[in-house]
Design an enzyme around this catalytic site. Structure first.
Site, PDB file in Angstrom:
ATOM      1  CG  ASN A   7      -1.860   1.130   1.270  1.00 37.48           C
ATOM      2  OD1 ASN A   7      -1.452   2.263   1.037  1.00 37.48           O
ATOM      3  ND2 ASN A   7      -3.111   0.872   1.555  1.00 37.48           N
ATOM      4  CG  ASP A   9      -3.177   4.616   0.633  1.00 39.51           C
ATOM      5  OD1 ASP A   9      -3.207   4.442  -0.599  1.00 39.51           O
ATOM      6  OD2 ASP A   9      -4.024   4.148   1.412  1.00 39.51           O
ATOM      7  CG  HIS A  10       1.387   5.850   4.632  1.00 37.18           C
ATOM      8  ND1 HIS A  10       0.643   6.674   5.450  1.00 37.18           N
ATOM      9  CD2 HIS A  10       0.935   4.604   4.843  1.00 37.18           C
ATOM     10  CE1 HIS A  10      -0.203   5.930   6.140  1.00 37.18           C
ATOM     11  NE2 HIS A  10      -0.058   4.681   5.787  1.00 37.18           N
ATOM     12  NE  ARG A  18       6.260  21.592   3.484  1.00 37.42           N
ATOM     13  CZ  ARG A  18       7.559  21.902   3.507  1.00 37.42           C
ATOM     14  NH1 ARG A  18       8.198  22.166   2.391  1.00 37.42           N
ATOM     15  NH2 ARG A  18       8.204  21.937   4.634  1.00 37.42           N
ATOM     16  CG  HIS A  43      -8.291   3.807   1.136  1.00 32.91           C
ATOM     17  ND1 HIS A  43      -8.469   3.657   2.483  1.00 32.91           N
ATOM     18  CD2 HIS A  43      -9.526   4.079   0.639  1.00 32.91           C
ATOM     19  CE1 HIS A  43      -9.745   3.818   2.797  1.00 32.91           C
ATOM     20  NE2 HIS A  43     -10.408   4.095   1.689  1.00 32.91           N
ATOM     21  NE  ARG A  45      -9.754   8.050   4.057  1.00 34.73           N
ATOM     22  CZ  ARG A  45      -9.804   7.122   5.020  1.00 34.73           C
ATOM     23  NH1 ARG A  45      -8.852   6.218   5.102  1.00 34.73           N
ATOM     24  NH2 ARG A  45     -10.771   7.114   5.899  1.00 34.73           N
ATOM     25  NE  ARG A  49      -8.269  11.316   4.950  1.00 34.21           N
ATOM     26  CZ  ARG A  49      -8.689  10.724   6.075  1.00 34.21           C
ATOM     27  NH1 ARG A  49      -7.825  10.082   6.836  1.00 34.21           N
ATOM     28  NH2 ARG A  49      -9.947  10.796   6.442  1.00 34.21           N
ATOM     29  CG  HIS A  50      -4.016   9.129   1.085  1.00 32.94           C
ATOM     30  ND1 HIS A  50      -4.796   8.328   0.304  1.00 32.94           N
ATOM     31  CD2 HIS A  50      -4.183   8.706   2.371  1.00 32.94           C
ATOM     32  CE1 HIS A  50      -5.414   7.447   1.069  1.00 32.94           C
ATOM     33  NE2 HIS A  50      -5.085   7.655   2.329  1.00 32.94           N
ATOM     34  CD  GLU A  70      -6.805  -0.633   1.108  1.00 32.57           C
ATOM     35  OE1 GLU A  70      -6.952   0.447   1.731  1.00 32.57           O
ATOM     36  OE2 GLU A  70      -5.952  -1.457   1.405  1.00 32.57           O
ATOM     37  CB  THR A 100      -5.499   4.433   8.972  1.00 36.47           C
ATOM     38  OG1 THR A 100      -5.438   3.343   8.050  1.00 36.47           O
ATOM     39  CG2 THR A 100      -5.372   3.912  10.393  1.00 36.47           C
ATOM     40  CB  THR A 101      -9.378   1.358   7.190  1.00 36.36           C
ATOM     41  OG1 THR A 101      -9.064   1.967   5.944  1.00 36.36           O
ATOM     42  CG2 THR A 101     -10.705   0.647   7.107  1.00 36.36           C
ATOM     43  CD  GLU A 151      -6.880  -6.334   3.402  1.00 34.06           C
ATOM     44  OE1 GLU A 151      -7.098  -5.983   2.218  1.00 34.06           O
ATOM     45  OE2 GLU A 151      -6.256  -5.640   4.211  1.00 34.06           O
ATOM     46  CG  HIS A 189      -5.269  -1.929   9.290  1.00 37.23           C
ATOM     47  ND1 HIS A 189      -4.693  -1.182  10.287  1.00 37.23           N
ATOM     48  CD2 HIS A 189      -5.991  -1.073   8.531  1.00 37.23           C
ATOM     49  CE1 HIS A 189      -5.066   0.068  10.150  1.00 37.23           C
ATOM     50  NE2 HIS A 189      -5.843   0.176   9.086  1.00 37.23           N
ATOM     51  N   GLY A 190      -1.671  -2.908   9.928  1.00 35.99           N
ATOM     52  CA  GLY A 190      -0.762  -2.905  11.070  1.00 35.99           C
ATOM     53  C   GLY A 190       0.318  -3.970  11.010  1.00 35.99           C
ATOM     54  N   GLY A 211       1.404  -1.656   4.216  1.00 34.25           N
ATOM     55  CA  GLY A 211       1.759  -0.313   3.762  1.00 34.25           C
ATOM     56  C   GLY A 211       2.694   0.426   4.683  1.00 34.25           C
TER      57      GLY A 211
HETATM   58  N1  PXP Z   1      -5.712  -3.172   4.287  1.00 31.52           N
HETATM   59  C1  PXP Z   1      -6.631  -2.188   4.407  1.00 31.52           C
HETATM   60  C2  PXP Z   1      -8.057  -2.500   4.085  1.00 31.52           C
HETATM   61  C3  PXP Z   1      -6.258  -0.888   4.795  1.00 31.52           C
HETATM   62  O1  PXP Z   1      -7.179   0.071   4.893  1.00 31.52           O
HETATM   63  C4  PXP Z   1      -4.888  -0.633   5.042  1.00 31.52           C
HETATM   64  C5  PXP Z   1      -4.454   0.748   5.441  1.00 31.52           C
HETATM   65  O2  PXP Z   1      -4.648   1.629   4.411  1.00 31.52           O
HETATM   66  C6  PXP Z   1      -3.969  -1.684   4.897  1.00 31.52           C
HETATM   67  C7  PXP Z   1      -4.406  -2.949   4.543  1.00 31.52           C
HETATM   68  C8  PXP Z   1      -2.514  -1.489   5.141  1.00 31.52           C
HETATM   69  O3  PXP Z   1      -2.314  -1.226   6.493  1.00 31.52           O
HETATM   70  P1  PXP Z   1      -0.912  -0.707   7.006  1.00 31.52           P
HETATM   71  O4  PXP Z   1      -0.644   0.588   6.312  1.00 31.52           O
HETATM   72  O5  PXP Z   1      -1.104  -0.566   8.482  1.00 31.52           O
HETATM   73  O6  PXP Z   1       0.093  -1.756   6.636  1.00 31.52           O
END
Ligand code: PXP
Length: 242
Positions: A7, A9-10, A18, A43, A45, A49-50, A70, A100-101, A151, A189-190, A211
């Protein structure tokens, strides 16, 4: 060997901090693929936002592995994404106030609303995944709705895995239920370079969506190497002969 979708997004979050044109998530996707990832996840959104529409369209044209988007199942996003046609859509719940989600979709409550969304995405040739809590009833509801993939949300596991072994058992049980329902299992996630190991050892999932930990590591070693390190861990701990 399970697959890894990264992922990014970051990378876009940094750009938007910026309101610049860089760092570009499209360029990041290339580095991620060179690091050995099997896919790119973003993602889109509702508040953009990103990740933006421009990013998704350019990623569709340039990603050589698999592109997952996503998103919440809103009319505007379904229409856009059915046209862009990523390989997979992961349906997620979305709250404007969240960083975040935070949790999986409650399919027992949202079933009626999601039925037409799933049908439209499938008709466009897109694989449909649903981000849910690791709970048997949710997994079965995903099967009834026609999800190709669930997921399983690893947020609670990621926060508590060292203290509560039951959190891993929960994922194992949900994965078994998905197998019985004929739905593929992904996790996300995480997840990071340490907490991913027990999940790999238990062979919970065919796909990993990661991500933040990879992009954070990339600050020190670069994106390609940060991905390669995760890929190597996945290879070692899912090895069937070892
Ligand atoms: N899966 C889903 C559905 C998410 O929303 C996210 C965060 O955007 C991730 C996976 C990835 O999570 P992380 O950035 O904590 O690895």
């Amino acid at each position: 060997m399970p697959s890894l979708s990264v992922n990014i997004d970051h990378v876009a979050t940094l750009r938007q901090a910026r309101l610049e044109s860089f760092p570009d998530p499209v360029q990041a996707a290339t580095a991620v693929e060179l690091g050995g990832a099997d896919g790119i996840t973003v993602h889109l959104r509702n508040d953009r936002r990103h990740i933006t529409n421009r990013d998704v369209e350019l990623l569709r044209a340039t990603v050589k592995t698999e592109l997952t988007v996503e998103m919440a199942g809103t009319e505007e996003l379904v229409r856009l994404i059915a046209r862009v046609r990523p390989d997979q859509v992961t349906l997620v719940p979305e709250l404007r106030s969240e960083v975040t989600t935070t949790s999986g979709i409650d399919l027992l409550r949202e079933r009626r609303k999601l039925e037409p969304v799933v049908q439209r995405l499938k008709k466009a040739g897109i694989r449909v995944s649903m981000f849910i809590e690791p709970d048997t009833a949710q997994v079965e509801a995903a099967g009834v709705l026609g999800a190709d993939v669930v997921e399983l949300n690893t947020d609670r596991y990621s926060r508590g895995w060292t203290r509560k072994p039951a959190l891993l058992d929960e994922l194992v049980r949900a994965s078994g239920a998905a197998g019985a329902a004929g739905v593929a299992v992904h996790v996300g996630h995480g997840l990071d370079y340490r907490n991913v190991v027990p999940i790999l050892q238990k062979r919970v999932a065919a796909g990993y969506s990661i991500g933040f930990s990879i992009v954070a590591r990339a600050v020190f070693v670069g994106l390609k190497d940060a991905v390669a390190e995760m890929r190597r861990i996945m290879e070692v701990y899912s090895c069937e002969r070892c």
